[in-house]
Structure formats: C-alpha cells, structure tokens
Scaffold this active site. Structure first.
Site, mmCIF file in Angstrom:
data_model
loop_
_atom_site.group_PDB
_atom_site.id
_atom_site.type_symbol
_atom_site.label_atom_id
_atom_site.label_comp_id
_atom_site.label_asym_id
_atom_site.label_seq_id
_atom_site.Cartn_x
_atom_site.Cartn_y
_atom_site.Cartn_z
ATOM 1 C CG HIS A 1 44.255 39.359 41.269
ATOM 2 N ND1 HIS A 1 45.132 38.509 40.658
ATOM 3 C CD2 HIS A 1 44.724 40.608 41.014
ATOM 4 C CE1 HIS A 1 46.084 39.192 40.054
ATOM 5 N NE2 HIS A 1 45.862 40.475 40.266
ATOM 6 C CD GLU B 1 41.127 34.694 40.483
ATOM 7 O OE1 GLU B 1 41.708 34.155 39.526
ATOM 8 O OE2 GLU B 1 41.120 35.930 40.660
ATOM 9 C CB CYS C 1 47.610 35.195 37.909
ATOM 10 S SG CYS C 1 47.349 35.800 39.592
#
Length: 243
Positions: A110, A112, A142
């Site tokens: 992801h 991030e 998320c």
C-alpha cells in the site's frame, strides 16, 4: 531412421531447424541470466540512497518527484473511482529544513506502508530532530494502514503528519471508521478531506514547471463538500475538522 509412419525431414530443413532451436536456447539462457529488477528489488539494497525496489518503481513510473498532469487530474478527482492509490508527500526536517517532495503509487505495498517502511527510512535524519510530513492521498487509508501509521508515529514521537484525502475508502465500514478516528485522535496528527487550496498546492508542487491548467479544480467543490460532511461524521468530537 524415422519412426514408422513418419516421413524423414530433408537434411536442409533439419539443419535450419537445429540452428533456430540453438538460437532460441541461447536467447532463453541470456534472459535467465539477466537481472530481474522486480525480483532483485526484494534485497532492498540502499546503495546510492535508493533501494533496488525503489529503482524498479522509478523505472515503472510508480514513484518520483513530478507526477503527470493527467494522473493527478484523474486519480485525485473525487468524482472518479480509480483502482489505484497515489500518495503525494512533502517532508521537512526541522523548522528551517528544505522541503522534500515525492510521490508514490501503490505496487505490492500500500502506498502509505511503502512510504513509511521504505522511503522514510532512506530519508530520515541521523538525529531525532522534529520532522513534519504532509500527505495528499487519492484514497483515505484503509483500517490496516491506519494501524500501521499509528504504530509508526508511536515509535517516532518526533514526527508529525497531516493527511489530506481526495476520496473516502470504505467510509461506512465500522472497522475503517474506528481506525480513522483512532489515528485522528493522536497528538500530532491531522486527517481531513482535501480542500481547493490543497489541490492548488499539489498542482504547483508536483507538476513540472508549475504548469497552468488547474481550472479543473473549481469543478470539485460540490464533491469536496459532500466528502467533508461524511468525514465530519467520524471526527465530530475532534476539534481540527473544518466546519
């Protein structure tokens, strides 16, 4: 001698076939010996200040300093539904440090998590001086990423982070809402919907040459307002959300 029921190949044809087969094997052998940038990136060598995975991502146009205009327009338009997540970052060490800007697209990690575990580690100072991070995300984090960010900040108390999001990811999911709220309640963290001024800043910072053509941003006001109201439903008890 050919097998029963088959015709023998003429010598010239067989010789040509053998030559082609040998050439094919030589090509395959060369390919198998060639370094694979994706596989090699797993070593995460930091020679030259950039991991091997990072180099592969640069080559694949999955990260860099400037983002293509069309990518920013499409992926950060809250009216669109993109399958990818883009993270635009401005990082500064100390009060007078020079801002460092970069962007990354999700790829195996992801976005991030990749920033925290890979990019930040190659950019961090040897001294624990204050560090401010500003993220502009095409999707809100998320639940899992919220926990990753939260744990990262607990380990790096000298880091503060502002997170601005263009779209809301699974905002009606109970786990996502709770983890966003947990993240937003941490001291030194701001989480909010991207406003018009945020889009303008991204356009000036992450588009090469401070290009014109940002008039499309004005058409986002209605959707920004809707997302802001939804977001306030989560953070209504926290003072930093715009009213």
């Amino acid at each position: 001698m050919p097998l029963v029921g088959t015709a023998a190949k003429p010598f010239s044809s067989l010789s040509s076939y053998t030559t082609r087969r040998r050439q094919s094997l030589e090509v395959c052998s060369a390919v198998s010996r060639a370094p694979n940038p994706v596989c090699r990136s797993r070593k995460d060598s930091t020679k030259g200040g950039l991991t091997e995975r990072g180099k592969a991502m640069h080559k694949r146009q999955l990260r860099g300093m400037y983002i293509p205009k069309e990518a920013l327009k499409y992926h950060f338009d809250p009216r669109e539904v993109s399958q990818d997540t883009y993270l635009l970052c401005i990082l500064r060490w100390g009060e007078t440090g020079t801002p460092w800007s970069h962007w990354v697209k999700n790829y195996r990690y992801h976005a991030e998590v990749y920033f925290l575990e890979k990019i930040f580690q190659t950019r961090k100072s040897s001294k624990n001086i204050n560090c401010s991070i500003t993220w502009y995300l095409s999707w809100s984090p998320c639940a899992k990423c919220c926990r990753k960010i939260l744990n990262f900040l607990k380990k790096h108390s000298y880091v503060s982070i502002k997170i601005h999001v263009a779209r809301l990811f699974r905002i009606d999911d109970k786990e996502t809402r709770q983890n966003l709220k947990n993240l937003g309640s941490l001291v030194g963290v701001t989480v909010s919907v991207m406003e018009i001024e945020d889009y303008t800043k991204c356009w000036k910072t992450f588009i090469r040459g401070h290009a014109d053509g940002d008039s499309w941003i004005v058409g986002l006001k209605s959707e920004i307002r809707k997302n802001r109201l939804k977001f306030q439903g989560i953070f209504k008890d926290l003072p930093f959300i715009k009213s």
